[in-house]
Design an enzyme around this catalytic site. Structure first.
Site, PDB file in Angstrom:
ATOM      1  N   ARG A 271     -25.716   4.036 101.152  1.00  0.00           N
ATOM      2  CA  ARG A 271     -26.586   4.588 100.115  1.00  0.00           C
ATOM      3  C   ARG A 271     -26.092   5.976  99.721  1.00  0.00           C
ATOM      4  NH1 ARG A 271     -30.788   4.919  97.002  1.00  0.00           N
ATOM      5  NH2 ARG A 271     -32.023   6.830  96.873  1.00  0.00           N
ATOM      6  N   LEU A 272     -26.116   6.249  98.414  1.00  0.00           N
ATOM      7  CA  LEU A 272     -25.901   7.591  97.900  1.00  0.00           C
ATOM      8  C   LEU A 272     -27.283   8.185  97.650  1.00  0.00           C
ATOM      9  CD1 LEU A 272     -23.189   6.084  97.204  1.00  0.00           C
ATOM     10  CD2 LEU A 272     -22.991   7.667  95.273  1.00  0.00           C
ATOM     11  N   HIS A 273     -27.663   9.166  98.456  1.00  0.00           N
ATOM     12  CA  HIS A 273     -28.998   9.745  98.331  1.00  0.00           C
ATOM     13  C   HIS A 273     -28.867  11.209  97.932  1.00  0.00           C
ATOM     14  CE1 HIS A 273     -33.353   9.840  99.223  1.00  0.00           C
ATOM     15  NE2 HIS A 273     -33.115  11.108  99.498  1.00  0.00           N
ATOM     16  N   SER A 274     -29.453  11.563  96.801  1.00  0.00           N
ATOM     17  CA  SER A 274     -29.403  12.948  96.336  1.00  0.00           C
ATOM     18  C   SER A 274     -30.515  13.762  96.983  1.00  0.00           C
ATOM     19  CB  SER A 274     -29.544  13.010  94.809  1.00  0.00           C
ATOM     20  OG  SER A 274     -28.482  12.315  94.191  1.00  0.00           O
TER      21      SER A 274
ATOM     22  N   CYS B 213     -38.344   9.648  96.502  1.00  0.00           N
ATOM     23  CA  CYS B 213     -37.141  10.010  97.250  1.00  0.00           C
ATOM     24  C   CYS B 213     -37.327   9.931  98.765  1.00  0.00           C
ATOM     25  CB  CYS B 213     -36.679  11.412  96.856  1.00  0.00           C
ATOM     26  SG  CYS B 213     -36.322  11.579  95.088  1.00  0.00           S
TER      27      CYS B 213
ATOM     28  N   ASP C 153     -29.243  13.110  83.494  1.00  0.00           N
ATOM     29  CA  ASP C 153     -28.752  13.126  84.871  1.00  0.00           C
ATOM     30  C   ASP C 153     -27.439  13.893  84.906  1.00  0.00           C
ATOM     31  OD1 ASP C 153     -27.948  12.572  87.493  1.00  0.00           O
ATOM     32  OD2 ASP C 153     -28.705  10.521  87.433  1.00  0.00           O
TER      33      ASP C 153
ATOM     34  N   ARG D 257     -25.762  14.634  87.790  1.00  0.00           N
ATOM     35  CA  ARG D 257     -25.099  14.438  89.080  1.00  0.00           C
ATOM     36  C   ARG D 257     -23.680  13.899  88.917  1.00  0.00           C
ATOM     37  NH1 ARG D 257     -29.701  10.875  91.938  1.00  0.00           N
ATOM     38  NH2 ARG D 257     -29.737  10.055  89.794  1.00  0.00           N
TER      39      ARG D 257
ATOM     40  N   LYS E 101     -24.893   4.365  89.619  1.00  0.00           N
ATOM     41  CA  LYS E 101     -24.211   4.592  90.892  1.00  0.00           C
ATOM     42  C   LYS E 101     -23.178   3.494  91.150  1.00  0.00           C
ATOM     43  CE  LYS E 101     -27.935   7.104  93.253  1.00  0.00           C
ATOM     44  NZ  LYS E 101     -28.868   7.123  94.414  1.00  0.00           N
TER      45      LYS E 101
END
Length: 362
Positions: free
Chosen positions: A217-220, A235, A294, A296, A322
């Site tokens: 997982r890519l979690h910001s 989140c 976004d 990111r 993503k």
């Protein structure tokens, strides 16, 4: 022997200067300019900057659209400062917090023609410092001489512009065992970017099989959701659910990317929250601030996976962007694993907006 900073180090210094209200100089073939961040501008420096010549307030196209100002350069607008404009006016144009209470800020005269590249670079630099995307730009006849005289950072525009969009190399600093509630067999990897920006973390559960598709997982980072248990987003529940699933499967990697507020920083995220309290949705709030939906950079996650020896993943996400960024960066996504948790009466509209406007699969 030389101890002078290189371009990467000078850019890091420039970001710090702008956050403290110190100006920097941009110089290129098209000329030179003094740049100050509108958010950290002071009355004294505004007065001194205006004494140098005709000043512009550079805004993003998103902010210009909110202000009904013509963005002749498309993605940016060069607003000519009125003769009587003081700090209050500059910051009111830059910051949308009082847009509804004081909607009339113009008419705003924006420039057309000429080369806007220094203004564009100024905004990119200010955004990279996690400040409001608005910059005071004043032309200089001798940029290098001015910078040397006043002891401020000088940036070569031609070198700096591509450098600011280039992904910084990540240095793997250290790994240590950190038993978690979700999985006692866990290790934390620390990655430090070469450009002096925020560190990023990888939480490795068990010993994932690198020859197969690793659950990832890519979690910001979300200070309010992950740490405070905010009900305005999903989140925190997503973070915990992802770690729990990895713990149950016995293996996985969660990348914790320090890109708070979809890449705009915590202060600007709180500004967006304040705008949401005025009735704007999450995308509208970002646009009024001058940001995109976004901001990111998910390439960071791909680079971390590569450093960890992972080439294929089962990606825990609801965000198609993503998946696209991973594939574009050379990480194969064998499967999208849905992660639908955390809906509350406080974030129902927020989640609906992400689905309707950002394409999230909810």
């Amino acid at each position: 022997m030389s101890f002078a900073p290189d371009l990467t180090e000078t850019l890091a210094r420039a970001r710090g200067d702008l956050r403290m209200g110190v100006p920097v100089v941009l110089a290129g073939e098209e000329g030179a300019a003094l740049v100050l961040a509108a958010e950290t501008l002071s009355e004294e420096r505004l007065r001194d900057a205006r004494a140098l010549g005709e000043a512009d307030l550079a805004l993003t196209g998103r902010r210009a659209e909110t202000l009904k100002a013509r963005a002749y350069d498309g993605d940016i607008a060069r607003v000519a400062l009125p003769a009587d404009a003081g700090l209050t006016w500059v910051q009111a144009v830059a910051d949308p917090k009082d847009d509804l209470a004081q909607p009339m800020k113009g008419p705003l005269r924006t420039r057309r023609g000429g080369d806007p590249s220094l203004h564009r670079l100024a905004l990119t630099l200010v955004k990279s410092a996690r400040l409001l995307p608005a910059a005071l730009v004043v032309p200089l006849a001798d940029g290098s001489g001015f910078a040397a005289t006043h002891g401020i950072s000088l940036l070569d525009a031609a070198q700096a512009a591509p450098h600011l969009t280039r992904l910084a190399a990540l240095d793997h600093v250290v790994t240590a065992r950190v038993p978690l509630r979700a999985a006692e067999d866990a290790r934390l990897h620390i990655f430090r970017p070469a450009d002096g920006s925020e560190e990023h973390y990888a939480i490795e559960i068990g010993r994932p099989d690198r020859s197969g598709a690793v659950l990832a997982r890519l979690h910001s980072a979300c200070f309010t959701g992950d740490l405070l248990g905010s009900l305005k987003c999903d989140c925190g529940p997503q973070l915990n659910a992802a770690l729990t699933q990895m713990g149950e499967e016995g293996a996985g990697i969660l990348l914790y990317l320090n890109q708070e507020g979809r890449g705009i920083g915590l202060a600007n995220k709180m500004r967006a929250y304040a705008l949401q309290d005025q009735g704007f949705d999450t995308v509208e709030a970002n646009h009024r601030l001058g940001f995109e939906d976004d901001e990111r950079d998910f390439r960071l996650g791909a680079q971390m996976l590569e450093r960890l020896g992972v080439g294929r993943v089962r990606l825990l996400t609801n965000n198609p962007a993503k998946i696209a960024r991973m594939e574009e960066s050379g990480i194969a996504v064998a499967e999208r694993v849905p992660l639908k948790v955390g809906e509350t009466r406080f974030n129902h509209h927020y989640l609906a907006t992400k689905a309707a406007k950002s394409g999230h699969l909810l």
